[in-house]
Design a protein around this motif. Structure first.
Motif, PDB file in Angstrom:
ATOM      1  N   CYS A 227     107.885  43.292  27.716  1.00 37.25           N
ATOM      2  CA  CYS A 227     107.762  43.632  29.131  1.00 37.25           C
ATOM      3  C   CYS A 227     106.391  43.159  29.605  1.00 37.25           C
ATOM      4  O   CYS A 227     105.399  43.312  28.887  1.00 37.25           O
ATOM      5  N   SER A 228     106.331  42.585  30.783  1.00 39.80           N
ATOM      6  CA  SER A 228     105.081  42.011  31.276  1.00 39.80           C
ATOM      7  C   SER A 228     104.510  42.847  32.415  1.00 39.80           C
ATOM      8  O   SER A 228     105.229  43.222  33.343  1.00 39.80           O
ATOM      9  N   SER A 229     103.197  43.126  32.348  1.00 36.20           N
ATOM     10  CA  SER A 229     102.525  43.891  33.395  1.00 36.20           C
ATOM     11  C   SER A 229     101.606  43.024  34.250  1.00 36.20           C
ATOM     12  O   SER A 229     101.479  43.243  35.445  1.00 36.20           O
ATOM     13  N   TYR A 230     100.934  42.051  33.658  1.00 39.09           N
ATOM     14  CA  TYR A 230      99.892  41.315  34.383  1.00 39.09           C
ATOM     15  C   TYR A 230     100.065  39.805  34.389  1.00 39.09           C
ATOM     16  O   TYR A 230      99.486  39.134  35.220  1.00 39.09           O
ATOM     17  N   GLY A 231     100.797  39.238  33.451  1.00 37.15           N
ATOM     18  CA  GLY A 231     100.952  37.795  33.416  1.00 37.15           C
ATOM     19  C   GLY A 231      99.758  37.095  32.789  1.00 37.15           C
ATOM     20  O   GLY A 231      98.948  37.714  32.088  1.00 37.15           O
ATOM     21  N   PRO A 232      99.593  35.788  33.049  1.00 34.63           N
ATOM     22  CA  PRO A 232      98.521  35.013  32.407  1.00 34.63           C
ATOM     23  C   PRO A 232      97.140  35.563  32.744  1.00 34.63           C
ATOM     24  O   PRO A 232      96.891  36.050  33.848  1.00 34.63           O
ATOM     25  N   GLY A 233      96.237  35.484  31.774  1.00 30.66           N
ATOM     26  CA  GLY A 233      94.880  35.963  31.968  1.00 30.66           C
ATOM     27  C   GLY A 233      93.859  34.997  31.410  1.00 30.66           C
ATOM     28  O   GLY A 233      94.215  33.933  30.877  1.00 30.66           O
ATOM     29  N   THR A 234      92.598  35.380  31.522  1.00 29.17           N
ATOM     30  CA  THR A 234      91.491  34.576  31.011  1.00 29.17           C
ATOM     31  C   THR A 234      90.724  35.396  30.000  1.00 29.17           C
ATOM     32  O   THR A 234      90.247  36.496  30.311  1.00 29.17           O
ATOM     33  N   ALA A 235      90.608  34.888  28.798  1.00 31.45           N
ATOM     34  CA  ALA A 235      89.920  35.618  27.733  1.00 31.45           C
ATOM     35  C   ALA A 235      88.413  35.480  27.859  1.00 31.45           C
ATOM     36  O   ALA A 235      87.908  34.529  28.454  1.00 31.45           O
ATOM     37  N   PRO A 236      87.647  36.418  27.304  1.00 34.24           N
ATOM     38  CA  PRO A 236      86.192  36.248  27.242  1.00 34.24           C
ATOM     39  C   PRO A 236      85.857  34.991  26.435  1.00 34.24           C
ATOM     40  O   PRO A 236      86.645  34.557  25.591  1.00 34.24           O
ATOM     41  N   PRO A 237      84.685  34.398  26.664  1.00 36.37           N
ATOM     42  CA  PRO A 237      84.285  33.214  25.897  1.00 36.37           C
ATOM     43  C   PRO A 237      84.326  33.480  24.392  1.00 36.37           C
ATOM     44  O   PRO A 237      83.843  34.510  23.925  1.00 36.37           O
ATOM     45  N   GLY A 238      84.925  32.573  23.644  1.00 38.34           N
ATOM     46  CA  GLY A 238      85.014  32.726  22.198  1.00 38.34           C
ATOM     47  C   GLY A 238      86.254  33.433  21.721  1.00 38.34           C
ATOM     48  O   GLY A 238      86.439  33.611  20.505  1.00 38.34           O
ATOM     49  N   PHE A 239      87.132  33.830  22.639  1.00 40.32           N
ATOM     50  CA  PHE A 239      88.344  34.558  22.264  1.00 40.32           C
ATOM     51  C   PHE A 239      89.566  33.828  22.811  1.00 40.32           C
ATOM     52  O   PHE A 239      89.458  33.070  23.775  1.00 40.32           O
ATOM     53  N   PRO A 240      90.752  34.052  22.215  1.00 39.08           N
ATOM     54  CA  PRO A 240      91.054  34.919  21.081  1.00 39.08           C
ATOM     55  C   PRO A 240      90.212  34.579  19.843  1.00 39.08           C
ATOM     56  O   PRO A 240      89.848  33.429  19.641  1.00 39.08           O
ATOM     57  N   GLN A 241      89.931  35.615  19.070  1.00 42.26           N
ATOM     58  CA  GLN A 241      89.102  35.419  17.882  1.00 42.26           C
ATOM     59  C   GLN A 241      89.839  34.572  16.869  1.00 42.26           C
ATOM     60  O   GLN A 241      91.025  34.767  16.615  1.00 42.26           O
ATOM     61  N   ASP A 242      89.123  33.624  16.282  1.00 44.01           N
ATOM     62  CA  ASP A 242      89.719  32.765  15.269  1.00 44.01           C
ATOM     63  C   ASP A 242      90.100  33.582  14.049  1.00 44.01           C
ATOM     64  O   ASP A 242      89.375  34.478  13.626  1.00 44.01           O
ATOM     65  N   ASN A 243      91.263  33.294  13.502  1.00 43.99           N
ATOM     66  CA  ASN A 243      91.714  33.889  12.258  1.00 43.99           C
ATOM     67  C   ASN A 243      91.611  32.800  11.199  1.00 43.99           C
ATOM     68  O   ASN A 243      92.218  31.741  11.346  1.00 43.99           O
ATOM     69  N   PRO A 244      90.856  33.017  10.123  1.00 42.86           N
ATOM     70  CA  PRO A 244      90.659  31.947   9.147  1.00 42.86           C
ATOM     71  C   PRO A 244      91.964  31.379   8.587  1.00 42.86           C
ATOM     72  O   PRO A 244      92.027  30.196   8.249  1.00 42.86           O
ATOM     73  N   SER A 245      93.017  32.192   8.514  1.00 43.68           N
ATOM     74  CA  SER A 245      94.275  31.727   7.932  1.00 43.68           C
ATOM     75  C   SER A 245      95.315  31.372   8.976  1.00 43.68           C
ATOM     76  O   SER A 245      96.186  30.533   8.716  1.00 43.68           O
ATOM     77  N   CYS A 246      95.259  32.003  10.149  1.00 44.21           N
ATOM     78  CA  CYS A 246      96.298  31.835  11.160  1.00 44.21           C
ATOM     79  C   CYS A 246      95.659  31.620  12.527  1.00 44.21           C
ATOM     80  O   CYS A 246      95.545  32.566  13.319  1.00 44.21           O
ATOM     81  N   PRO A 247      95.214  30.409  12.832  1.00 47.12           N
ATOM     82  CA  PRO A 247      94.541  30.169  14.122  1.00 47.12           C
ATOM     83  C   PRO A 247      95.438  30.538  15.301  1.00 47.12           C
ATOM     84  O   PRO A 247      96.605  30.157  15.335  1.00 47.12           O
ATOM     85  N   PRO A 248      94.922  31.290  16.279  1.00 46.67           N
ATOM     86  CA  PRO A 248      95.737  31.709  17.417  1.00 46.67           C
ATOM     87  C   PRO A 248      95.748  30.663  18.525  1.00 46.67           C
ATOM     88  O   PRO A 248      94.927  29.754  18.554  1.00 46.67           O
TER      89      PRO A 248
END
Length: 410
Positions: A227-248
């Motif tokens: 279910c969607s409440s807000y739609g597309p957004g803008t992340a803070p600089p540097g996010f989404p946080q990198d996952n060493p095994s599963c890059p987002p």
């Protein structure tokens, strides 16, 4: 909650330097005065005075040196450098951990010598160990006042720019980039999350959702996993946080958060909060590029954080379906009981146990905390984060950024 006071090193004022050998250290729990800290930075100056009954100086009297040898005679001089003079309410002006900007420390455990230290009036209000009561009783599930969202996570004290006391300076619901968030069911204040997940402090906890922060049977509940409440957004600089095994993916959707600006108590060395993460992404979408993330973003960023994010596991993985502590599910170490009645399926979905994040702070420092949850890469397979049990740490010692399993209060 149990706290123990630790002695802090202390040095006398300039006029007392020759007596340094004779001066002791405070039994009052806490951190540095402004400018010091428990994170490897320089400790504050200040020495212990002669306390009146109850382990504190008599109200309205200037602090005294050991044996009443060196009275502090000028009420307008800040003898211990903690930012408060006796005229401004400092009831022990030779101890930098005691002043109207400090937080009360309740001692219930013995020290290294096996003795429970004498209680003290750290906040100089004339009452010893007066730990404030909960402040989130009577709040409704649908309440969208951010000040009440702060109360739901046990941030009760309120401060202002005009005073120097500790507490919440401001609170607001925001999108991931800090822009205002419109009212929606993506925020909820719960008295429990299903029958098996309880509040960890006070009477309410805060829930943020990329879908609907409602349980089955509540108005505005989501009857699917997407279910969607807000739609597309803008992340803070540097996010989404990198996952060493599963890059987002770099795209986020349905981002929502609570941002609070806080002034720390003058005797605090750190703070902690509890959180819990649930997602519909388990198990089909583990280690995909659209795994949702929960972020606790601190400004200024403390040492050991990831671009200011405080919550991640020992391998640097952010809070998502891929975090090491994901152990609530059918077949997981903690089973699936904590999914019952939440809208997440005990047979198909999953989450974490209660986790505790700690971070350092300087006494009297102003910080911003932004608790954010967002869909990554798409707006489907929603997630929910529960936040509760915020607490200042004023028991001395060094506090480092870490996230570990929490001991549940209930």
């Amino acid at each position: 909650m149990i706290e123990q006071r630790l002695a802090l090193p202390c040095a006398g004022m300039a006029v007392m330097a020759v007596l340094a050998v004779a001066l002791g250290c405070s039994a009052v729990g806490g951190a540095s005065a402004p400018g010091g800290g428990g994170d490897g930075r320089e400790e504050p100056s200040g020495t212990v005075g002669e306390d009146g009954p109850g382990g504190r100086d008599e109200p309205g009297e200037p602090g005294l040196g050991p044996g009443d040898a060196i009275p502090i005679t000028d009420p307008n001089v800040d003898g211990d450098g903690d930012g408060f003079t006796p005229a401004e309410g400092d009831c022990n002006d030779v101890d930098g951990n005691v002043n109207p900007g400090a937080i009360e420390v309740e001692v219930t455990e013995p020290d290294a010598n096996g003795q429970i230290p004498a209680p003290a009036d750290e906040d100089c209000n004339g009452v010893i160990d007066d730990v404030p009561p909960p402040c989130d009783e009577g709040l409704s599930l649908e309440d969208f006042d951010p000040a009440n969202g702060a109360k739901a996570i046990d941030l009760c004290a309120v401060a202002s720019r005009e005073d120097r006391r500790w507490g919440v300076l401001s609170a607001r619901y925001v999108r991931g980039d800090g822009s205002p968030a419109e009212r929606s069911p993506a925020v909820g204040l719960f008295d429990g999350f299903g029958p098996n997940v309880h509040v960890q402090g006070g009477a309410r906890l805060l829930a943020l959702s990329t879908g609907s922060a409602r349980l089955p049977g509540h108005p505005d509940a989501c009857w699917s996993g997407s279910c969607s409440s807000y739609g597309p957004g803008t992340a803070p600089p540097g996010f989404p946080q990198d996952n060493p095994s599963c890059p987002p993916s770099s795209f986020i959707n349905d981002d929502v958060g609570l941002e609070v600006v806080l002034r720390a108590p003058t005797n605090a060395t750190g703070y902690e909060f509890l959180f819990k993460f649930y997602t519909f992404e388990y198990p089909e979408w583990v280690c995909e590029d659209f795994n949702d993330q929960f972020v606790a973003l601190a400004t200024p960023a403390p040492p050991g954080s990831y671009n200011g994010n405080l919550s991640f596991d020992g391998e640097g993985r952010p809070v998502s379906v891929n975090i090491a502590f994901f152990d609530v599910c059918d077949g997981c170490p903690l089973g699936s009981d904590e999914l019952v009645g939440t809208g997440f399926s005990p047979r198909r979905d999953g989450g974490t146990r209660w986790l505790k994040t700690r971070a350092p702070v300087r006494g009297g420092e102003e910080i911003s905390l932004r608790f954010i949850l967002f869909d990554t890469g798409d707006d489907r397979f929603d997630s929910t984060a529960l936040i509760d049990g915020f607490r200042w740490i004023a028991t001395g010692g060094t506090v480092s950024v870490e996230t570990v399993p929490a001991v549940q209060f209930l």
